[in-house]
Every structure is written in structure tokens, then in C-alpha cells.
Design an enzyme around this catalytic site. Structure first.
Site, PDB file in Angstrom:
ATOM      1  N   GLU A  47      74.439 -26.611  33.092  1.00  0.00           N
ATOM      2  CA  GLU A  47      74.945 -27.821  32.273  1.00  0.00           C
ATOM      3  C   GLU A  47      73.760 -28.607  31.772  1.00  0.00           C
ATOM      4  O   GLU A  47      73.872 -28.986  30.666  1.00  0.00           O
ATOM      5  CB  GLU A  47      75.714 -28.578  33.040  1.00  0.00           C
ATOM      6  CG  GLU A  47      77.293 -28.238  33.351  1.00  0.00           C
ATOM      7  CD  GLU A  47      77.422 -27.285  34.648  1.00  0.00           C
ATOM      8  OE1 GLU A  47      76.332 -26.740  34.920  1.00  0.00           O
ATOM      9  OE2 GLU A  47      78.720 -27.059  34.888  1.00  0.00           O
ATOM     10  N   ALA A  79      83.625 -24.090  31.685  1.00  0.00           N
ATOM     11  CA  ALA A  79      84.371 -24.771  31.024  1.00  0.00           C
ATOM     12  C   ALA A  79      84.340 -24.410  29.404  1.00  0.00           C
ATOM     13  O   ALA A  79      83.179 -23.956  29.185  1.00  0.00           O
ATOM     14  CB  ALA A  79      83.979 -26.562  30.999  1.00  0.00           C
ATOM     15  N   GLU A 137      81.791 -23.959  39.931  1.00  0.00           N
ATOM     16  CA  GLU A 137      82.369 -25.100  40.560  1.00  0.00           C
ATOM     17  C   GLU A 137      83.818 -24.906  40.941  1.00  0.00           C
ATOM     18  O   GLU A 137      84.004 -24.976  42.056  1.00  0.00           O
ATOM     19  CB  GLU A 137      82.514 -26.110  39.393  1.00  0.00           C
ATOM     20  CG  GLU A 137      81.106 -26.965  39.319  1.00  0.00           C
ATOM     21  CD  GLU A 137      81.145 -27.847  38.030  1.00  0.00           C
ATOM     22  OE1 GLU A 137      81.721 -27.494  36.995  1.00  0.00           O
ATOM     23  OE2 GLU A 137      80.737 -28.992  38.223  1.00  0.00           O
ATOM     24  N   GLY A 185      81.604 -24.709  35.232  1.00  0.00           N
ATOM     25  CA  GLY A 185      83.046 -24.954  35.758  1.00  0.00           C
ATOM     26  C   GLY A 185      83.392 -23.665  36.676  1.00  0.00           C
ATOM     27  O   GLY A 185      84.208 -23.810  37.379  1.00  0.00           O
TER      28      GLY A 185
HETATM   29  N1  DAK Z   1      83.367 -21.545  26.579  1.00  0.00           N
HETATM   30  C1  DAK Z   1      83.963 -20.884  25.620  1.00  0.00           C
HETATM   31  N2  DAK Z   1      83.690 -19.634  25.108  1.00  0.00           N
HETATM   32  C2  DAK Z   1      82.883 -19.066  26.252  1.00  0.00           C
HETATM   33  C3  DAK Z   1      82.219 -19.385  27.376  1.00  0.00           C
HETATM   34  C4  DAK Z   1      82.407 -20.700  27.653  1.00  0.00           C
HETATM   35  N3  DAK Z   1      81.989 -21.415  28.706  1.00  0.00           N
HETATM   36  N4  DAK Z   1      81.477 -18.419  27.946  1.00  0.00           N
HETATM   37  C5  DAK Z   1      81.729 -17.507  27.000  1.00  0.00           C
HETATM   38  N5  DAK Z   1      82.471 -17.692  25.710  1.00  0.00           N
HETATM   39  C6  DAK Z   1      82.958 -16.683  24.986  1.00  0.00           C
HETATM   40  C7  DAK Z   1      82.104 -16.590  23.758  1.00  0.00           C
HETATM   41  O1  DAK Z   1      81.957 -17.354  22.952  1.00  0.00           O
HETATM   42  C8  DAK Z   1      82.355 -15.018  23.357  1.00  0.00           C
HETATM   43  O2  DAK Z   1      83.400 -15.300  22.272  1.00  0.00           O
HETATM   44  P1  DAK Z   1      83.583 -14.537  20.876  1.00  0.00           P
HETATM   45  O3  DAK Z   1      82.226 -14.830  20.346  1.00  0.00           O
HETATM   46  O4  DAK Z   1      83.725 -13.149  21.283  1.00  0.00           O
HETATM   47  O5  DAK Z   1      84.654 -15.173  20.311  1.00  0.00           O
HETATM   48  C9  DAK Z   1      82.902 -14.329  24.518  1.00  0.00           C
HETATM   49  O6  DAK Z   1      83.430 -15.228  25.412  1.00  0.00           O
HETATM   50  C10 DAK Z   1      81.923 -13.402  24.917  1.00  0.00           C
HETATM   51  O7  DAK Z   1      80.830 -13.927  25.535  1.00  0.00           O
HETATM   52  P2  DAK Z   1      79.276 -13.283  24.921  1.00  0.00           P
HETATM   53  O8  DAK Z   1      79.453 -12.827  23.534  1.00  0.00           O
HETATM   54  O9  DAK Z   1      78.245 -14.695  24.838  1.00  0.00           O
HETATM   55  O10 DAK Z   1      79.147 -12.412  26.095  1.00  0.00           O
HETATM   56  P3  DAK Z   1      77.452 -12.139  26.609  1.00  0.00           P
HETATM   57  O11 DAK Z   1      77.896 -10.871  27.784  1.00  0.00           O
HETATM   58  O12 DAK Z   1      76.705 -12.065  25.540  1.00  0.00           O
HETATM   59  O13 DAK Z   1      77.111 -13.302  27.597  1.00  0.00           O
HETATM   60  C11 DAK Z   1      77.510 -15.273  29.024  1.00  0.00           C
HETATM   61  C12 DAK Z   1      77.879 -13.863  28.494  1.00  0.00           C
HETATM   62  C13 DAK Z   1      78.277 -15.608  30.294  1.00  0.00           C
HETATM   63  C14 DAK Z   1      75.955 -14.974  29.413  1.00  0.00           C
HETATM   64  C15 DAK Z   1      77.364 -16.162  27.806  1.00  0.00           C
HETATM   65  O14 DAK Z   1      78.839 -16.021  27.277  1.00  0.00           O
HETATM   66  C16 DAK Z   1      77.397 -17.619  28.208  1.00  0.00           C
HETATM   67  O15 DAK Z   1      76.202 -18.004  28.437  1.00  0.00           O
HETATM   68  N6  DAK Z   1      78.301 -18.569  28.328  1.00  0.00           N
HETATM   69  C17 DAK Z   1      78.195 -19.756  28.540  1.00  0.00           C
HETATM   70  C18 DAK Z   1      78.106 -20.069  30.061  1.00  0.00           C
HETATM   71  C19 DAK Z   1      77.775 -21.478  30.164  1.00  0.00           C
HETATM   72  O16 DAK Z   1      77.033 -22.183  29.631  1.00  0.00           O
HETATM   73  N7  DAK Z   1      78.745 -22.108  31.084  1.00  0.00           N
HETATM   74  C20 DAK Z   1      78.761 -23.328  31.520  1.00  0.00           C
HETATM   75  C21 DAK Z   1      79.621 -24.013  30.560  1.00  0.00           C
HETATM   76  S1  DAK Z   1      79.331 -25.917  30.818  1.00  0.00           S
HETATM   77  C22 DAK Z   1      82.957 -32.131  32.387  1.00  0.00           C
HETATM   78  C23 DAK Z   1      83.608 -31.060  33.012  1.00  0.00           C
HETATM   79  C24 DAK Z   1      83.295 -29.944  33.138  1.00  0.00           C
HETATM   80  C25 DAK Z   1      81.907 -29.589  32.663  1.00  0.00           C
HETATM   81  C26 DAK Z   1      81.138 -30.549  32.366  1.00  0.00           C
HETATM   82  C27 DAK Z   1      81.638 -31.708  32.019  1.00  0.00           C
HETATM   83  N8  DAK Z   1      83.200 -33.430  32.563  1.00  0.00           N
HETATM   84  C28 DAK Z   1      83.198 -34.478  33.580  1.00  0.00           C
HETATM   85  C29 DAK Z   1      83.914 -33.776  31.154  1.00  0.00           C
HETATM   86  C30 DAK Z   1      81.577 -28.227  32.847  1.00  0.00           C
HETATM   87  C31 DAK Z   1      80.895 -27.732  31.988  1.00  0.00           C
HETATM   88  C32 DAK Z   1      80.655 -26.134  31.991  1.00  0.00           C
HETATM   89  O17 DAK Z   1      81.276 -25.293  32.636  1.00  0.00           O
END
Ligand code: DAK
Length: 276
Positions: free
Chosen positions: A131, A63, A111, A108
Site C-alpha cells: 500500500e 482491493a 489482510e 487486501g
Molecule cells: N485491483 C484491480 N485489478 C487488479 C488488481 C487489483 N488489486 N491486481 C490485478 N488486477 C488486474 C490487472 O489490472 C489485470 O487486469 P487486465 O489488465 O487484464 O484487465 C489483471 O488483474 C491481471 O493482472 P496483471 O496483468 O497485472 O498480472 P501480472 O501477472 O502481470 O501481475 C500482480 C500480477 C499481482 C503482481 C499485479 O497484478 C499487481 O501488482 N497487482 C496489484 C497488487 C497490489 O498492489 N495490491 C494491493 C492493492 S491495495 C482501504 C481499504 C483497503 C485498502 C486500502 C485502503 N481503506 C480504509 C479505504 C487495501 C488496499 C489494497 O489492497
């Protein structure tokens, strides 16, 4: 649509989440567009869907953390509901959906892949539920679907530790059905990229599904999904009902007639969605 591409090739539809700069992270607009795309699928002609992410690097990196970071409690709930509604729509979609996971499937992203019927991935895929490291629980069904798909113990370990796993481990624990690698020639040069090989494998699987009797395939999906929610006595009744529903359909008549005529070619021919 800004963030979703939809393409139909014969009886197979491919939905691509197309927000490559943000590694295809799911913001509200992506979820709205995905919802609208699913609503527009022509179920008279399309028999199997493939869901993938644009590019080689990421299926869906979760997400959108930027969008989520400023949400109030009420907005967080609304965002969660929006996601859950789309994910449930995918899960209960009348036809099978294959997730072709190219690269990161985090939060997400993992998921949404679990809302699909089948997951196949490229060998650079990475799955995880990070998360708890962000101070939240998985919010799009991760606690429920991962525990059902792998095992409660394995799901708890992955979720509590926020540890990412690679394709081979995802295959070992049963999270994905197949891992696809790039094709290299004798000189070690890549002749088919991992993404192209993945999409070819997904299309092959989808075509194999699409050539089966469509009403029977739909009813199998329903029987498995609904049967898993209830005890065995009730599950068998669900199966009986869906089995019975196949009779007197063109699928069943043509399918059995082709077998009895020993016409193997005919047996593989698709029949239309009558009586669906
Ligand atoms: N959201 C927004 N932008 C993201 C992103 C994300 N999840 N993942 C990557 N990006 C963006 C980065 O900010 C970056 O943008 P710029 O800086 O270039 O503008 C671009 O994508 C490239 O990412 P990186 O520069 O970080 O690339 P790397 O190769 O260095 O790293 C990575 C790749 C996948 C390891 C890293 O980007 C990363 O760790 N991303 C986050 C992964 C993550 O933690 N995902 C889980 C998100 S939490 C709910 C509903 C849903 C959810 C929760 C609650 N409720 C009931 C309300 C779900 C939650 C989640 O999914």
C-alpha cells in the site's frame, strides 16, 4: 452471486472468490457477496470454512485499485468500513476459517487471509502489503493483524518497504502454518497441481477440525481471539467462562463418556451443536 462460489461438502464449506480475470481483487460487489455468503452459512451443519481464490495464480491481489482510484475521502472511508466489517465477520465467525492461499495475497488479499484463523498456502504464494507504494496505508486491518501475527518489527519492515515475500519466507516468519507443493512423479511430471494439493491439504485440515466437538472448537476460537485483546488476568477469566460453558453440553458428556468407555471409534464421532 457473480463473484462468490460456495460449496458444502459434509461439514466443510468452501468459499471461492471468483473474479479470476482481475486476480480476484476485492471490489465492493465482491465484499457485499462475501458478506451475504457468510450470513447464509448453515452453522448447524458446517463446522469449518475454507476461503480461497479462483484459479492457480492468485488468492486475492488486493482491493480493487481501479475502483479505489476515483474514491473521495468519504467514499474511501465507506469502502474501508465495508471491507473491515466483512473481515471482522470472518475473524469472529463462530467456526474456524482456513485461508487456502493460492498465489498472490497482496494488500487486501494478505489482510483477508490474516482475518482467517489459519493460513496454508501453495509454494507459488506471494504475500505483501504494497500500500505505501500506492500512497495509502493498509486499510483492511493490515497494520494491526500483521504486527500481531508475526512481530511488530517484521510487520513494520514488510509494510514500510512494501516488499513482497514468497511462501517459504511467509512460513519462516509464522505468517502461514503450512506450504503445499505440486506432486510430481519420477519423470518430473506434475500429477497433482499446487492448487489441487493445496485444496486437498486444506480439506484434510478442515475435516480434522470438523470431527472434533463443535462447541469446544467454537469456544476455543472465542477464547483465543478475545483473550489476545486483554491482559492475562482478564484472559484467564475469559477462558474459565468458555471452559465452564462446555459443561452440560452433549459435546462434553459424549466426549468424556467415549473416553471413559475407551471407545476410540466413538470418541471421534461428531456430536450435534446442542446448546450452542
Ligand atoms: N485491483 C484491480 N485489478 C487488479 C488488481 C487489483 N488489486 N491486481 C490485478 N488486477 C488486474 C490487472 O489490472 C489485470 O487486469 P487486465 O489488465 O487484464 O484487465 C489483471 O488483474 C491481471 O493482472 P496483471 O496483468 O497485472 O498480472 P501480472 O501477472 O502481470 O501481475 C500482480 C500480477 C499481482 C503482481 C499485479 O497484478 C499487481 O501488482 N497487482 C496489484 C497488487 C497490489 O498492489 N495490491 C494491493 C492493492 S491495495 C482501504 C481499504 C483497503 C485498502 C486500502 C485502503 N481503506 C480504509 C479505504 C487495501 C488496499 C489494497 O489492497
Amino acid at each position: 452471486m457473480d463473484y462468490i462460489l460456495y460449496e458444502v461438502n459434509g461439514a466443510v464449506g468452501t468459499i471461492t472468490i471468483n473474479r479470476e480475470k482481475a486476480l480476484n481483487a476485492l471490489n465492493s460487489q465482491v465484499l457485499d457477496e462475501l458478506n451475504a455468503t457468510l450470513d447464509a452459512v448453515d452453522l448447524d451443519t458446517v463446522r469449518c470454512l475454507i476461503l480461497t481464490g479462483a484459479g492457480e495464480k492468485s488468492f486475492v491481489a488486493g482491493a480493487d485499485i481501479g475502483e479505489m482510484s476515483t474514491l473521495s475521502k468519504a467514499e474511501g472511508e465507506a469502502f474501508g468500513k465495508k471491507g473491515n466489517d466483512v473481515f471482522r465477520k470472518l475473524e469472529t465467525f463462530p467456526i474456524p476459517v482456513i485461508a487456502a492461499v493460492n498465489g498472490f495475497a497482496l494488500g487486501g488479499g494478505c489482510e483477508i487471509s490474516m482475518s482467517c484463523d489459519i493460513r496454508i498456502c501453495s509454494d507459488n504464494a506471494v504475500f505483501g502489503q504494497p500500500e505505501v507504494g500506492l500512497g495509502i496505508t493498509p486499510g483492511f486491518g493490515g497494520t494491526q493483524r500483521l504486527a500481531r501475527l508475526v512481530s511488530p518489527g517484521m510487520a513494520k519492515q514488510l509494510i514500510y518497504t512494501a516488499r513482497n515475500i514468497k511462501a517459504a519466507e511467509a512460513y519462516r516468519i509464522g505468517l502461514v502454518n503450512q506450504v503445499v507443493s505440486a506432486e510430481v512423479n519420477e519423470a518430473g511430471e506434475v500429477v497433482v497441481s499446487a492448487k489441487d494439493a493445496l485444496m486437498a491439504a486444506a480439506n484434510k485440515m478442515a475435516a480434522g477440525i470438523a470431527m472434533q466437538a463443535p462447541i469446544a472448537v467454537r469456544n476455543c476460537k472465542k477464547a483465543i481471539n478475545e483473550g489476545l485483546q486483554v491482559d492475562m488476568d482478564q484472559a484467564i477469566v475469559i477462558e474459565e467462562k468458555l471452559f465452564g460453558d462446555c459443561f452440560e453440553t452433549e459435546d462434553q458428556r459424549a466426549g468424556m463418556a467415549n473416553f471413559l468407555e475407551k471407545d476410540k471409534e466413538k470418541k471421534l464421532k461428531v456430536v450435534p451443536f446442542k446448546n450452542c
